[in-house]
Design an enzyme around this catalytic site. Structure first.
Site, short mmCIF file in Angstrom:
data_model
loop_
_atom_site.label_atom_id
_atom_site.label_comp_id
_atom_site.label_asym_id
_atom_site.label_seq_id
_atom_site.Cartn_x
_atom_site.Cartn_y
_atom_site.Cartn_z
N ASP A 15 0.85 -1.18 0.00
CA ASP A 15 0.00 0.00 0.00
C ASP A 15 0.89 1.24 0.00
O ASP A 15 1.87 1.30 0.75
CB ASP A 15 -0.88 -0.01 1.26
CG ASP A 15 -2.32 0.34 0.95
OD1 ASP A 15 -2.55 1.45 0.45
OD2 ASP A 15 -3.21 -0.48 1.22
N ASP A 40 -3.21 4.51 -2.34
CA ASP A 40 -4.31 5.03 -1.53
C ASP A 40 -4.78 6.40 -2.05
O ASP A 40 -3.96 7.30 -2.25
CB ASP A 40 -3.79 5.17 -0.09
CG ASP A 40 -4.89 5.42 0.91
OD1 ASP A 40 -5.70 4.52 1.13
OD2 ASP A 40 -4.94 6.54 1.46
N GLU A 75 -6.29 3.59 -6.08
CA GLU A 75 -7.60 3.76 -5.45
C GLU A 75 -8.05 5.17 -5.81
O GLU A 75 -7.44 6.15 -5.39
CB GLU A 75 -7.50 3.59 -3.94
CG GLU A 75 -8.89 3.51 -3.31
CD GLU A 75 -8.96 4.10 -1.91
OE1 GLU A 75 -9.90 3.77 -1.18
OE2 GLU A 75 -8.09 4.92 -1.54
N HIS A 93 -11.13 -3.70 2.85
CA HIS A 93 -11.11 -3.32 4.27
C HIS A 93 -11.95 -2.07 4.56
O HIS A 93 -12.08 -1.69 5.72
CB HIS A 93 -9.67 -3.10 4.71
CG HIS A 93 -9.07 -1.91 4.02
ND1 HIS A 93 -8.82 -1.87 2.66
CD2 HIS A 93 -8.70 -0.69 4.49
CE1 HIS A 93 -8.34 -0.71 2.33
NE2 HIS A 93 -8.24 0.04 3.42
N ASP A 94 -12.45 -1.41 3.53
CA ASP A 94 -13.30 -0.22 3.73
C ASP A 94 -14.77 -0.52 3.50
O ASP A 94 -15.61 0.37 3.65
CB ASP A 94 -12.90 0.89 2.75
CG ASP A 94 -11.52 1.44 3.02
OD1 ASP A 94 -11.10 1.45 4.20
OD2 ASP A 94 -10.86 1.87 2.06
C1 NOJ Z 1 -8.52 4.75 1.72
C2 NOJ Z 1 -8.14 3.59 2.57
O1 NOJ Z 1 -8.50 2.41 1.92
C3 NOJ Z 1 -8.84 3.80 3.89
O2 NOJ Z 1 -8.78 2.66 4.72
C4 NOJ Z 1 -8.23 5.00 4.55
O3 NOJ Z 1 -8.94 5.31 5.72
C5 NOJ Z 1 -8.27 6.23 3.64
N1 NOJ Z 1 -7.94 5.93 2.28
C6 NOJ Z 1 -7.31 7.27 4.14
O4 NOJ Z 1 -5.99 6.84 3.95
#
Ligand code: NOJ
Length: 555
Positions: free
Chosen positions: A98, A200, A255, A328-329
């Protein structure tokens, strides 16, 4: 279409805090991951994407980094990392790390310096602005509730943080920032031998120079921080590609919050020299409402098909798709898109996997998805650990927008902690994740839903995933075939075809618990059944598609 290893790969995402604890402190770690590499090899995946393992005060579980070139203490040491990557490579798998460079932690040495004075040499590493009429510089809200600006006493100015106030945004306009980031990336590739990056919120790194107020919905507490796909983002990524990415054989996935299909063709276009692929959010936004994700709305199938199909057809031949239902989100895919009841969980998890893995793009499996792990029944807000959920719970209820009861219910449906409960390895205490006290509760269903039970049952979700993953290696049509949607308005079935070099697949997925009649197109008469979740041996003409059935025919 040009072939590439990352187009044929299946990726498995590890959220290290919750994967496997080796030392009994209740927190997953690198040695824990190393101890489970044979399990991942058995599953057949090609690439591991590891959520952040860098030094961090853990305001956002590692997405707030205070040293990009050190390992978080709870997770182990750099020697443990070296052992882990060696183990991954020995087994013929690759490691994608990441990369969190939209922001750092406020405990990063750059920020500690930056906040000291207006003329500090690191001042311009971050986004500092004067207040306006004694208030924040603009109306932007943070993704984690509250304003996106934090006032800092030392210089009486505000710094921007799109996420928590412990995650100040870096200033990518500053060439020194870019050089620092690129040299850190070169170190991970050149010295440590990693195989790629998941980037990210990379779509947010270039802000509009004048930081204008964002549109504010009626009743909303803040304006929308419109930072996606900013004016210089493609220039920055081309520079990154030239100075880092092009020098190694990597897999890169951005992302990209706020990405459209048109923008994706730029980020991940085959001739653009930026990234290999992006994560878009359109399909995971379909169950949002007036207060964003905090609702109990379900994903409407017809809309879902429309979104997935647009990405499938419009990127074909031009850019590459990433395929995911969970990470994970996001909540657990089986609970959100399917049916996690005792009766249908297994059959439905296989259907969802089929629907996704038969598409064009690189599929991502989120840890535990391969055994059909479900959402967590949090009984009280004190059981929740995620900063996003906790802040939203207070902000929404205090503003009188959503009651506390409803917020807890919505957190159980949509909150990020659903995906962050410990991986369920076996039916021993704490699901075999730790001998200590886990940092977040274990889902009580671990006695029946766990990896050991799944490996022992030849009809399990796990073994079905193994088949799907292996099939991608044997059938080039899965990676490269052209996609076409059939039955766009059917509210129960998702039906599509893939086509490559005179071969054709028909994919039929029932998204409901009712049997549905369907006439298989005559061109599939006599077709072979490639895979299915009911053990059906024949399918031709008029059939009754069973509850949550998935069926793939090949002609
Ligand atoms: C996206 C990540 O996947 C998430 O887990 C994170 O809280 C935010 N970006 C901030 O880095």
């Amino acid at each position: 279409m040009e072939k590439a290893w990352w187009k044929e790969a299946v990726v498995y995402q590890i959220y290290p805090r919750s994967f496997m604890d080796s030392n009994g402190d209740g927190i997953g770690d690198l040695n824990g991951i190393t101890s489970r590499l044979d399990y991942l090899k058995e599953l057949g995946i090609d690439v591991i994407w590891l959520s952040p393992v860098y030094q961090s005060p853990n305001d956002d579980n590692g997405y707030d980094i205070s040293d990009y070139q050190a390992i978080m203490k709870e997770f182990g040491t750099m020697e443990d990392f070296d052992k882990m990557i060696e183990g991954i490579h020995e087994r013929g798998m690759r490691l994608v790390m990441d990369l969190v460079v939209n922001h750092t932690s406020d405990e990063h040495p750059w920020f500690l310096e930056s906040r000291k004075s207006k003329d500090n040499e690191y001042r311009d590493y971050y986004m500092w602005r004067d207040g306006k009429d004694g208030k924040e510089p603009n109306n932007w809200g943070s993704y984690f509730s509250g304003s996106a600006w934090q006032h800092d006493e030392a210089t009486d100015m505000y710094y921007l943080h799109l996420f928590s106030k412990k995650q100040p945004d870096l200033n990518w306009e500053n060439p020194k920032v870019r050089d620092e980031v690129f040299s850190m990336m070169n170190w991970w590739c050149g010295e440590k031998g990693i195989d790629g990056f998941r980037m990210d919120v990379i779509s947010l790194i270039s802000k509009q120079p004048d930081l204008p107020d964002g549109p504010q919905a009626p009743g909303a507490l803040y304006g929308y921080a419109d930072c996606a796909n900013g004016p210089r983002v493609h220039e920055f990524l081309k520079e990154m590609n030239q100075k880092v990415l092009s020098k190694y054989d990597l897999m890169t996935v951005g992302e990209t919050a706020g990405v459209t299909i048109e923008e994706a063709k730029r980020y991940a276009g085959f001739d653009e020299n930026e990234l290999n692929m992006v994560f878009h959010f359109e399909h995971v936004g379909l169950d949002g409402g007036e207060h964003g994700k905090w609702t109990d709305k379900r994903v409407p199938l017809v809309e879902f098909k429309k979104v997935m199909s647009a990405w499938q057809t419009e990127l074909d031949g031009k850019a590459w798709n990433s395929l995911y239902l969970g990470n994970h989100d996001q909540p657990r895919s089986i609970s959100r898109f399917g049916d996690d009841s005792e009766e249908y969980r297994v059959i439905c998890a296989k259907m969802l996997a089929t629907c996704l893995h038969m598409m064009q793009g690189t599929p991502y499996v989120y840890q535990g998805e391969e055994i059909g792990m479900t959402n967590m029944p949090f009984a009280d807000i004190s059981e929740v650990r995620d900063i996003e959920s906790i802040n939203a719970y207070h902000e929404m209820s205090e503003a009188g927008l959503i009651s506390k009861e409803d917020m807890l219910r919505f957190i159980c449906l949509k909150g990020r902690d659903n995906a962050r409960t410990p991986m369920q390895w076996d039916d021993s205490e704490n699901a075999g994740f730790t001998t200590g006290t886990p940092w977040i509760g274990v889902n009580p269903n671990y006695k029946t839903i766990n990896a050991e039970a799944a490996r022992a049952d030849k009809d399990s979700v796990f073994h079905y995933y193994r088949k799907l993953i292996a099939m991608r290696k044997e059938e080039p049509i899965l990676a490269y075939g052209h996609y076409a949607l059939l039955e766009p308005d059917n509210e129960s079935l998702y039906v599509y075809t893939r086509e490559l070099d005179g071969q054709k697949l028909l994919v039929i997925c029932n998204f409901t618990k009712d049997a549905v009649n369907y006439d298989i197109p005559a061109e599939f008469d006599g077709a072979q059944i490639l895979i299915g979740n009911y053990g059906r041996t024949e399918a031709q003409g008029a059939i009754e598609v069973k509850p949550y059935e998935a069926l793939v025919l090949k002609k």
